[in-house]
Write a protein that holds these residues in place. Structure first.
Motif, short mmCIF file in Angstrom:
data_model
loop_
_atom_site.label_atom_id
_atom_site.label_comp_id
_atom_site.label_asym_id
_atom_site.label_seq_id
_atom_site.Cartn_x
_atom_site.Cartn_y
_atom_site.Cartn_z
N THR A 1 9.04 2.68 4.41
CA THR A 1 9.61 2.73 3.07
C THR A 1 9.37 1.39 2.39
OG1 THR A 1 11.32 4.31 3.72
CG2 THR A 1 11.71 3.04 1.72
N TYR A 2 8.76 1.44 1.20
CA TYR A 2 8.49 0.24 0.42
C TYR A 2 9.42 0.22 -0.79
CZ TYR A 2 4.07 0.60 3.03
OH TYR A 2 3.13 0.72 4.01
N VAL A 3 10.25 -0.82 -0.90
CA VAL A 3 11.15 -0.99 -2.05
C VAL A 3 10.55 -2.11 -2.90
CG1 VAL A 3 13.50 -1.38 -2.81
CG2 VAL A 3 13.08 -0.30 -0.59
N PHE A 4 9.96 -1.73 -4.04
CA PHE A 4 9.20 -2.68 -4.84
C PHE A 4 10.03 -3.33 -5.94
CE2 PHE A 4 5.74 0.06 -3.25
CZ PHE A 4 4.90 -0.92 -2.73
N LYS A 5 9.66 -4.57 -6.23
CA LYS A 5 10.13 -5.27 -7.42
C LYS A 5 8.94 -6.06 -7.96
CE LYS A 5 11.73 -9.44 -5.01
NZ LYS A 5 12.88 -10.35 -4.76
N SER A 6 9.06 -6.60 -9.17
CA SER A 6 7.97 -7.39 -9.73
C SER A 6 8.55 -8.56 -10.50
CB SER A 6 7.08 -6.54 -10.65
OG SER A 6 6.04 -7.33 -11.18
N ASN B 1 11.33 3.92 11.78
CA ASN B 1 11.50 4.19 10.35
C ASN B 1 11.92 2.88 9.69
OD1 ASN B 1 11.48 7.41 9.91
ND2 ASN B 1 12.35 6.90 11.91
N LEU B 2 10.93 2.15 9.19
CA LEU B 2 11.09 0.77 8.75
C LEU B 2 11.12 0.68 7.22
CD1 LEU B 2 8.55 -0.84 11.25
CD2 LEU B 2 10.98 -0.35 11.59
N VAL B 3 11.87 -0.31 6.71
CA VAL B 3 12.04 -0.50 5.27
C VAL B 3 11.69 -1.95 4.93
CG1 VAL B 3 13.60 -0.22 3.31
CG2 VAL B 3 13.95 1.16 5.37
N PHE B 4 10.92 -2.14 3.83
CA PHE B 4 10.46 -3.46 3.44
C PHE B 4 10.70 -3.71 1.95
CE2 PHE B 4 7.86 -2.07 6.99
CZ PHE B 4 7.89 -3.16 7.84
N ASP B 5 11.11 -4.94 1.62
CA ASP B 5 11.12 -5.43 0.24
C ASP B 5 9.76 -6.02 -0.07
OD1 ASP B 5 13.77 -4.97 -0.81
OD2 ASP B 5 14.51 -6.50 0.59
N ILE B 6 9.19 -5.64 -1.23
CA ILE B 6 7.85 -6.14 -1.58
C ILE B 6 7.82 -6.52 -3.05
CG2 ILE B 6 5.38 -5.59 -1.65
CD1 ILE B 6 5.84 -3.55 0.55
N GLU C 1 -1.21 1.21 -1.66
CA GLU C 1 -2.15 0.19 -1.17
C GLU C 1 -1.50 -1.19 -1.15
OE1 GLU C 1 -6.36 -1.47 -2.74
OE2 GLU C 1 -6.24 0.69 -2.37
N LEU C 2 -0.65 -1.50 -2.13
CA LEU C 2 0.04 -2.79 -2.15
C LEU C 2 0.98 -2.91 -0.96
CD1 LEU C 2 0.74 -3.00 -5.98
CD2 LEU C 2 -0.75 -4.55 -4.67
N GLY C 3 1.60 -1.78 -0.58
CA GLY C 3 2.43 -1.78 0.62
C GLY C 3 1.62 -2.08 1.86
N MET C 4 0.44 -1.47 1.96
CA MET C 4 -0.45 -1.72 3.10
C MET C 4 -0.86 -3.19 3.15
SD MET C 4 -1.18 1.00 4.93
CE MET C 4 -1.16 2.79 4.86
N ASN C 5 -1.21 -3.74 1.98
CA ASN C 5 -1.63 -5.15 1.93
C ASN C 5 -0.50 -6.07 2.39
OD1 ASN C 5 -4.08 -4.28 0.95
ND2 ASN C 5 -3.58 -4.69 -1.19
N TYR C 6 0.73 -5.73 2.02
CA TYR C 6 1.87 -6.54 2.46
C TYR C 6 1.98 -6.53 3.98
CZ TYR C 6 6.69 -7.98 3.26
OH TYR C 6 7.81 -8.61 3.73
N LEU C 7 1.86 -5.35 4.58
CA LEU C 7 1.96 -5.25 6.04
C LEU C 7 0.84 -6.02 6.72
CD1 LEU C 7 2.87 -1.47 6.53
CD2 LEU C 7 4.42 -3.43 6.44
N ARG C 8 -0.35 -5.95 6.16
CA ARG C 8 -1.51 -6.62 6.77
C ARG C 8 -1.25 -8.12 6.89
NH1 ARG C 8 -4.93 -4.89 3.48
NH2 ARG C 8 -5.90 -3.22 4.66
N VAL C 9 -0.58 -8.71 5.90
CA VAL C 9 -0.36 -10.15 5.89
C VAL C 9 0.95 -10.54 6.55
CG1 VAL C 9 -0.04 -12.16 4.38
CG2 VAL C 9 -1.75 -10.42 3.81
N ASN C 10 2.03 -9.77 6.26
CA ASN C 10 3.37 -10.20 6.65
C ASN C 10 3.92 -9.49 7.88
OD1 ASN C 10 4.23 -11.99 4.20
ND2 ASN C 10 3.33 -10.14 3.30
N ALA C 11 3.36 -8.37 8.26
CA ALA C 11 3.84 -7.65 9.44
C ALA C 11 2.64 -7.08 10.19
CB ALA C 11 4.81 -6.54 9.04
N PRO C 12 1.78 -7.94 10.73
CA PRO C 12 0.54 -7.47 11.37
C PRO C 12 0.78 -6.54 12.55
CG PRO C 12 0.92 -9.80 11.83
CD PRO C 12 1.89 -9.42 10.78
N ASP C 13 1.92 -6.70 13.24
CA ASP C 13 2.20 -5.80 14.36
C ASP C 13 2.46 -4.38 13.88
OD1 ASP C 13 4.48 -6.83 13.10
OD2 ASP C 13 5.75 -6.28 14.81
N VAL C 14 3.12 -4.27 12.73
CA VAL C 14 3.35 -2.94 12.15
C VAL C 14 2.04 -2.38 11.60
CG1 VAL C 14 4.58 -1.65 10.36
CG2 VAL C 14 5.75 -3.49 11.60
#
Length: 694
Positions: free
Chosen positions: A199-204, A254-259, A308-321
């Motif tokens: 789950t991606y919870v977005f802000k800008s 079932n993981l949740v991230f702020d992005i 895709e922005l959620g994927m990019n976040y995981l690639r950099v900030n949560a590589p294990d996920v």
């Protein structure tokens, strides 16, 4: 001779050029190309309105034509309008289709295509315009790949053409390979499955969009540790209770991230996203005043960009996920799409049926100031991912006008639910939805054909409350497979179930409101438990809510049927007659907190006329042949009264007769002779008569 051949060759060359030229349709110019791809179907809807009697707007379906790729890779997707073929296509179908791209007269003239569509008009064009013009001419009437078509649309957007934002019109759709494998997370043969999600919870921060919701709050709505948590009726509780623990949810999976994301940017396929206005908002006449009505506003790039922005976040900030991203079966995206302009006409959007090897997404469109998740809405979107449709009902207004409300089943989160204690009460799906999902099944001997029931004989069935047992319903097939429309696999059936609210927080139907609890429900659905996504145009229909309850009327001392808002007086009996197939009569005999006894009879006629000597109760009213009013001969007319005798012949009047005790008993309480409420086809035994509600 040589000259004649040269002339003929020139004519043929012109004909060939014309055949491959861009076609003109009125003011617009059409470019046609052929492509093969995989269908992705999405379904959207409004926010539920629990306190409104006005029906929600009908769902909207969006189709993308995609090219399969790895779950962590970019998605090549083109928005397509399949027209009348749309409802018959499901996620995973492989199709070959002719797509039509329309250019305005202004764009066609700018590119040197209008008026001289053979491409001979060589106006002085910019390098980018010349490239777009060349692509249009080269693509016309040829077969192309999805990346090529996506590149053409990006080029048109780059030169400022609205044509690059349109939903392409599909023609001549040919299904090359129908997707027949079970959709992801359907329960087949009772085998349990586990849901996993990101789950991606977005802000800008860059554009000042700072929603109140964050990952910590959203996490409380997805899973809860115990009954003391702020929210007990979580997604975890919904699935584990309503599926009888056949579909489980482990917090570790079932993981949740702020992005935090930029408002404007590009996705990996080169497309532009704009969270201020959306990809197609500049074509919105309410904002720009520009009227190009053949272009459909589209936010496909924004939808794909968030994933895709959620994927990019995981690639950099949560590589294990990110390393195991392909193991997560669902993606939930939370973003306030309408924070500036109303660019998304829905509160939820989701894949309708998912393929296990592909990504599967639900988008929630919440307000910036909202600080809670509407769990029934999220539950509905995730159930669309499985392949379940909405839950409907036929409703009638005060003038007697009746209509199908697609969300009209208020007892089901797949409709427009009425919920008791939303933070602690779980509201489960109705019987046909539970059957379709593979969560529940008919009682032993309860999956029957109407034609196999004996005519005129009532048969009793004991239905446990759905909360107590996964084998809990009666399924009566009224039209077997091969007789329902063009789909030979469908079966028309009645579903009879019994639902009782449970007191434990988070338990099955603990959110059922008083009016809907301890009721026998009748639904109709033309589907089977085949693991395939449902036809969203033919949802299950709530037909009746039955009860044997009686409510005392303090004004006249009589017992009346209970009344429920928008449902009216609740009957004890429901009947359905199909042309040429007879009818089914269903009656509630008795019920308690655990089980309801219903009686089912098959009728062949609405009355006994023409069947007065066959010894069968053809209309299931409990009367045979001569006992039927329509079979009783009419009484002969009375003879005229005798003339009165002359006065001299009259008898002396008799002394007045003294009343007897028996006469007094006969008239002591005339109210006892009044008709009983709830007439049923067969008068039940004394113990089965309506119970009195206090």
């Amino acid at each position: 001779m040589t000259r004649a051949r040269l002339i003929m060759g020139a004519i043929l060359a012109v004909i060939c050029l014309i055949n491959r030229s861009v076609s003109v349709e009125g003011r617009k110019v059409n470019v046609t190309f052929y492509v093969q791809g995989t269908v992705q179907a999405y379904i959207s809807h409004e926010n539920p309105k629990p306190n409104s009697r006005k029906p929600l707007a009908e769902h909207k379906t969006v189709h993308l034509l995609t090219e399969p790729g790895p779950p962590d890779g970019p998605l090549n997707a083109v928005p397509v309008d399949f027209g009348e073929r749309g409802p018959s296509l499901v996620t995973g179908d492989e199709v070959l289709v002719s797509l039509s791209l329309k250019l305005t007269a202004r764009d066609a003239h700018r590119l040197g295509l209008h008026g001289n569509v053979t491409g001979v008009d060589r106006r002085l064009l910019s390098e980018e315009d010349e490239q777009a013009r060349r692509l249009l001419l080269d693509f016309h009437e040829t077969r192309r790949s999805l990346p090529e078509i996506a590149g053409l649309l990006r080029m048109l957007i780059k030169i400022g053409s609205l044509a690059g934002r349109q939903r392409l019109q599909a023609r001549d759709v040919k299904v090359m390979a129908a997707y027949t494998a079970p959709k992801d997370l359907f329960i087949m043969n009772g085998e349990p499955q586990a849901m996993s999600s990101l789950t991606y919870v977005f802000k800008s921060t860059s554009c000042g969009v700072l929603p109140k919701l964050n990952a910590s709050i959203v996490q409380n709505y997805i899973y809860a540790s115990d009954n003391s948590a702020p929210v007990v009726a979580t997604i975890q509780r919904y699935y584990e209770s309503c599926s009888y623990r056949r579909l489980t949810l482990n917090p570790a999976d079932n993981l949740v991230f702020d992005i935090d994301i930029p408002c404007i940017g590009h996705i990996s396929n080169g497309g532009l996203y704009n969270m201020y206005t959306g990809n197609g908002i500049r074509n919105n006449t309410a904002i720009t005043g520009v009227d190009d009505d053949f272009i459909n506003v589209d936010i496909t790039n924004e939808l794909m960009a968030l994933r895709e922005l959620g994927m990019n976040y995981l690639r950099v900030n949560a590589p294990d996920v990110f390393a195991r991203v392909g193991s997560f079966r669902r993606t939930i995206i939370v973003w306030p799409f309408n924070w500036l302009y109303n660019i998304a006409q829905w509160s939820g959007l989701a894949n309708m049926g998912c393929i296990s090897s592909q990504y599967c997404v639900s988008w929630l469109n919440l307000g910036v100031m909202e600080n809670a998740i509407n769990i029934p809405v999220l539950f509905q979107e995730l159930n669309h991912n499985i392949g379940l449709p909405h839950s409907s009902r036929v409703r009638c207004d005060k003038d007697g006008f009746c209509f199908r409300d697609e969300y009209g089943d208020w007892s089901d989160p797949m409709g427009n639910p009425r919920l008791k204690s939303p933070t602690t009460g779980v509201l489960c799906v109705n019987a046909p939805q539970a059957y379709k999902a593979g969560w529940a099944s008919p009682i032993p001997g309860g999956n029957i054909r109407a034609s196999d029931l004996p005519v005129g004989i009532f048969r009793d069935f004991f239905l446990p409350a759905m909360a107590l047992n996964s084998t809990n319903m009666l399924r009566i097939i009224t039209m077997p497979a091969g007789t329902v429309g063009s789909n030979s696999a469908l079966e028309r059936a009645l579903y009879v179930s019994y639902r009782v609210r449970q007191s434990a927080p988070g338990a099955y139907d603990s959110g059922l409101v008083d009016d809907f609890s301890s009721r026998v429900w009748i639904h109709e659905y033309n589907e089977t438990a085949n693991g395939q996504a449902a036809d969203i145009t033919k949802p299950p229909m709530s037909l009746a809510m039955l009860t044997d309850d009686a409510v005392l009327n303090s004004n006249n001392g009589q017992y009346n049927q209970p009344t429920v808002r928008d449902y009216g007086a609740l009957p004890r009996t429901y009947s359905q007659f199909l042309p040429g197939r007879g009818g089914i009569i269903i009656t509630v005999k008795r019920k308690n907190s655990q089980v309801a006894v219903v009686s089912v009879c098959r009728a062949t006629s609405l009355n006994e006329t023409g069947f007065c000597s066959d010894g069968i109760d053809n209309d299931c009213d409990g009367l045979l042949d001569g006992a039927e009013p329509e079979c009783t001969p009419a009484s002969p007319p009375r003879s005229p009264p005798s003339p009165r005798p002359p006065p001299s012949a009259r008898r002396s009047p008799s002394p007045p007769r003294q009343p007897k005790a028996a006469d007094k008993l006969k008239t002591r309480n005339p109210a006892r002779t009044r008709n009983k409420p709830y007439p049923s086809p067969v008068r039940p035994p004394k113990k089965d008569r309506p119970s009195k509600s206090r």
